[in-house]
Design an enzyme around this catalytic site. Structure first.
Site, PDB file in Angstrom:
ATOM      1  N   GLU A   1      -3.772  -5.591   9.247  1.00 16.71           N
ATOM      2  CA  GLU A   1      -3.842  -4.136   9.353  1.00 16.71           C
ATOM      3  C   GLU A   1      -5.302  -3.766   9.562  1.00 16.71           C
ATOM      4  O   GLU A   1      -6.169  -4.107   8.772  1.00 16.71           O
ATOM      5  CB  GLU A   1      -3.237  -3.476   8.108  1.00 16.71           C
TER       6      GLU A   1
ATOM      7  N   ASP B   1      -9.006  -2.187   9.932  1.00 17.32           N
ATOM      8  CA  ASP B   1      -9.869  -1.374   9.076  1.00 17.32           C
ATOM      9  C   ASP B   1     -10.250  -0.064   9.750  1.00 17.32           C
ATOM     10  O   ASP B   1     -10.767   0.850   9.110  1.00 17.32           O
ATOM     11  CB  ASP B   1     -11.169  -2.124   8.757  1.00 17.32           C
TER      12      ASP B   1
ATOM     13  N   ASP C   1     -12.370   2.046  -3.017  1.00 14.27           N
ATOM     14  CA  ASP C   1     -13.620   2.601  -2.474  1.00 14.27           C
ATOM     15  C   ASP C   1     -14.041   3.957  -3.027  1.00 14.27           C
ATOM     16  O   ASP C   1     -15.184   4.368  -2.835  1.00 14.27           O
ATOM     17  CB  ASP C   1     -13.577   2.732  -0.936  1.00 14.27           C
TER      18      ASP C   1
ATOM     19  N   LYS D   1      -5.640  -6.490   0.457  1.00 11.38           N
ATOM     20  CA  LYS D   1      -5.638  -5.949   1.817  1.00 11.38           C
ATOM     21  C   LYS D   1      -4.719  -6.817   2.679  1.00 11.38           C
ATOM     22  O   LYS D   1      -4.951  -8.012   2.822  1.00 11.38           O
ATOM     23  CB  LYS D   1      -7.067  -5.982   2.380  1.00 11.38           C
TER      24      LYS D   1
ATOM     25  N   HIS E   1     -17.004  -3.902  -4.012  1.00 18.86           N
ATOM     26  CA  HIS E   1     -17.314  -5.332  -3.959  1.00 18.86           C
ATOM     27  C   HIS E   1     -18.796  -5.566  -4.173  1.00 18.86           C
ATOM     28  O   HIS E   1     -19.606  -4.653  -4.132  1.00 18.86           O
ATOM     29  CB  HIS E   1     -16.854  -5.934  -2.635  1.00 18.86           C
TER      30      HIS E   1
ATOM     31  N   TRP F   1       0.839  -1.202   0.000  1.00 22.37           N
ATOM     32  CA  TRP F   1       0.000   0.000   0.000  1.00 22.37           C
ATOM     33  C   TRP F   1       0.871   1.248   0.000  1.00 22.37           C
ATOM     34  O   TRP F   1       1.823   1.353   0.783  1.00 22.37           O
ATOM     35  CB  TRP F   1      -0.933  -0.002   1.213  1.00 22.37           C
TER      36      TRP F   1
ATOM     37  N   TRP G   1     -21.641  -4.185  -2.189  1.00 21.11           N
ATOM     38  CA  TRP G   1     -21.815  -2.727  -2.151  1.00 21.11           C
ATOM     39  C   TRP G   1     -22.439  -2.248  -3.454  1.00 21.11           C
ATOM     40  O   TRP G   1     -23.548  -1.726  -3.497  1.00 21.11           O
ATOM     41  CB  TRP G   1     -20.447  -2.102  -1.904  1.00 21.11           C
TER      42      TRP G   1
ATOM     43  N   TRP H   1     -18.131  -4.024   6.893  1.00 18.54           N
ATOM     44  CA  TRP H   1     -16.806  -3.983   6.267  1.00 18.54           C
ATOM     45  C   TRP H   1     -15.670  -3.897   7.272  1.00 18.54           C
ATOM     46  O   TRP H   1     -14.519  -4.031   6.913  1.00 18.54           O
ATOM     47  CB  TRP H   1     -16.730  -2.773   5.322  1.00 18.54           C
TER      48      TRP H   1
HETATM   49  C1  NAG Z   1     -12.309  -7.117   1.275  1.00 18.08           C
HETATM   50  O1  NAG Z   1     -13.362  -7.571   2.066  1.00 18.08           O
HETATM   51  C2  NAG Z   1     -13.105  -7.462   3.429  1.00 18.08           C
HETATM   52  C3  NAG Z   1     -14.186  -8.192   4.186  1.00 18.08           C
HETATM   53  O2  NAG Z   1     -15.422  -8.062   3.571  1.00 18.08           O
HETATM   54  C4  NAG Z   1     -12.993  -5.987   3.781  1.00 18.08           C
HETATM   55  O3  NAG Z   1     -12.801  -5.830   5.163  1.00 18.08           O
HETATM   56  C5  NAG Z   1     -11.797  -5.435   3.013  1.00 18.08           C
HETATM   57  O4  NAG Z   1     -11.625  -4.068   3.256  1.00 18.08           O
HETATM   58  C6  NAG Z   1     -11.960  -5.655   1.522  1.00 18.08           C
HETATM   59  N1  NAG Z   1     -10.762  -5.288   0.850  1.00 18.08           N
HETATM   60  C7  NAG Z   1     -10.719  -4.317  -0.035  1.00 18.08           C
HETATM   61  C8  NAG Z   1      -9.387  -4.048  -0.670  1.00 18.08           C
HETATM   62  O5  NAG Z   1     -11.672  -3.675  -0.366  1.00 18.08           O
END
Ligand code: NAG
Ligand code: NAG
Ligand code: NAG
Length: 358
Positions: A324, A326, A174, A320, A219, A86, A222, A293
């Site tokens: 680390e 969230d 995102d 990810k 994802h 990252w 979403w 999430w």
């Molecule tokens: C992938 O999914 C996980 C669990 O749903 C989430 O916490 C994570 O941030 C996601 N990774 C990315 C790069 O969006």
């Protein structure tokens, strides 16, 4: 299964972009060598980031201290898995130099061509809806100019000079997802044009044969809802077009679906290639709703492979880096976003997909 719909809609995004001028980029990999549709991951090893691997030494010690030798013995395998690096602020540009040096050393040692996974993540007004991962730049204080000159430019210089390596770059996780679904949030509405211009600039300035761009497509839980799908397709097409004809080649999209089914991959215009983040996969039933999430109960997922059984999925990847945080949400005791959360990574090891230890 909403992911199916999401991917199908993204495939259709090309049709949307084809309507207004400028014409969409020719589909992927068109350079001096022609227009071969080559999966950049094929035959290469996804670079295993030693900086992340080192953090897992702590996890090894923790398991040992708990008398859990079986889990401790698994850590060595986890440390060898390829993971994305990252680059989330200007100081983080140094991570690119470190990755290049290590990947070169690995390439020399093993004779195996490395593909370095990088995440480019530093838009002004970042994480406009959740706020857990707000960044260093603000559009109120010249953030977009700083982003272009002091982040994207040096980023592009570093990767373009390392011609002996390939890079897969995930653009701004995102951000476009927020434009699609969170425009009711005032800060997101304000950030939207900044995000679009910033990502288009990044695409235009990262046009190199050894650089493969994947725009983050959030994802399936979403953007995968019926109401969001056409909006998402339009948004992606708009930003790619904004990069400018001849400067808007992308390889595809990065998505994070914990389940994906065969989908209709009729791609017109925009390339419909995907990398799918399986770095952490939610344990069945752990989430009450798909939208959750933050530090969700999970395990390490399927390890990176190009053996995806799906012609439009270039590779399973770990984007990810597990461990680390969230943000200060989800599991109790979670530290701020990005900080190491050892209890969490211990759980990821215990719930890991069998491929990790194969
Ligand atoms: C992938 O999914 C996980 C669990 O749903 C989430 O916490 C994570 O941030 C996601 N990774 C990315 C790069 O969006
Ligand atoms: C895939 O999409 C194409 C074009 O939109 C359509 O003709 C075809 O029937 C679809 N195939 C499936 C299996 O849905
Ligand atoms: C692809 O299919 C093979 C054979 O069924 C299986 O062994 C492999 O795990 C599959 N790949 C993925 C990523 O699921």
């Amino acid at each position: 299964m909403r992911a199916t719909l999401l991917l199908a809609a993204l495939s259709a995004a090309g049709a949307v972009s084809a309507a207004p001028a400028p014409a969409p980029a020719p589909p992927s990999s068109c350079g001096k060598k022609g227009c071969a549709d080559v999966n950049p991951f094929e035959g290469k090893k996804l670079f295993a980031n030693p900086t992340w691997a080192k953090k897992l030494d702590q996890t090894y010690k923790a398991f040992t201290a708990q008398g859990d030798a079986a889990s401790a013995a698994k850590i060595g395998k986890v440390q060898k898995v390829g993971t994305f690096v990252w680059v989330a602020d200007r100081a983080g540009l140094a991570n690119i130099d470190a990755a290049i040096a290590s990947a070169r050393a690995e390439q020399r040692k093993t004779g195996k061509k490395q593909i370095v996974g990088l995440v480019l993540y530093n838009l002004p007004d970042r994480d406009c809806s959740a706020g857990e991962s707000a960044g260093e730049l603000s559009s109120d204080t010249n953030g977009l100019e700083i982003y272009k000159k002091e982040f994207i430019k040096p980023y592009a210089e570093k990767v373009s000079r390392a011609k002996d390596l390939d890079f897969a770059i995930v653009l701004e996780p995102d951000s476009l997802g927020n434009i699609v679904t969170n425009m009711a949030v005032e800060f997101c509405a304000k950030a939207a044009p900044v995000y679009e211009e910033g990502i288009a600039y990044a695409i235009a300035n990262l046009q190199y044969d050894n650089v493969h761009l994947y725009v983050d497509a959030a994802h399936g839980g979403w953007l995968g809802w019926d109401g969001n799908l056409p909006l998402a397709a339009k948004e992606f097409a708009k930003v790619v077009a904004l990069a400018g004809a001849g400067k808007n080649k992308i390889r595809g999209f990065a998505t994070n679906v914990s389940n994906y089914n065969p989908f209709n991959a009729t791609a017109e215009g925009l390339p419909a290639h995907f990398i799918v983040d399986q770095g952490r996969v939610t344990v069945d039933g752990a989430r009450k709703e798909w939208g959750e999430w933050c530090n969700v109960v999970a395990g390490f997922g399927q390890v990176p492979t190009t053996n995806t059984n799906n012609t439009v999925v270039d590779s399973i990847v770990w984007v990810k880096p597990g461990g680390e945080s969230d943000g200060q949400c989800g599991m109790t005791g979670a530290p701020k976003a990005g900080a190491w959360f050892d209890e969490y990574v211990q759980m990821l090891v215990k719930n890991a997909h069998p491929s990790v230890f194969a």
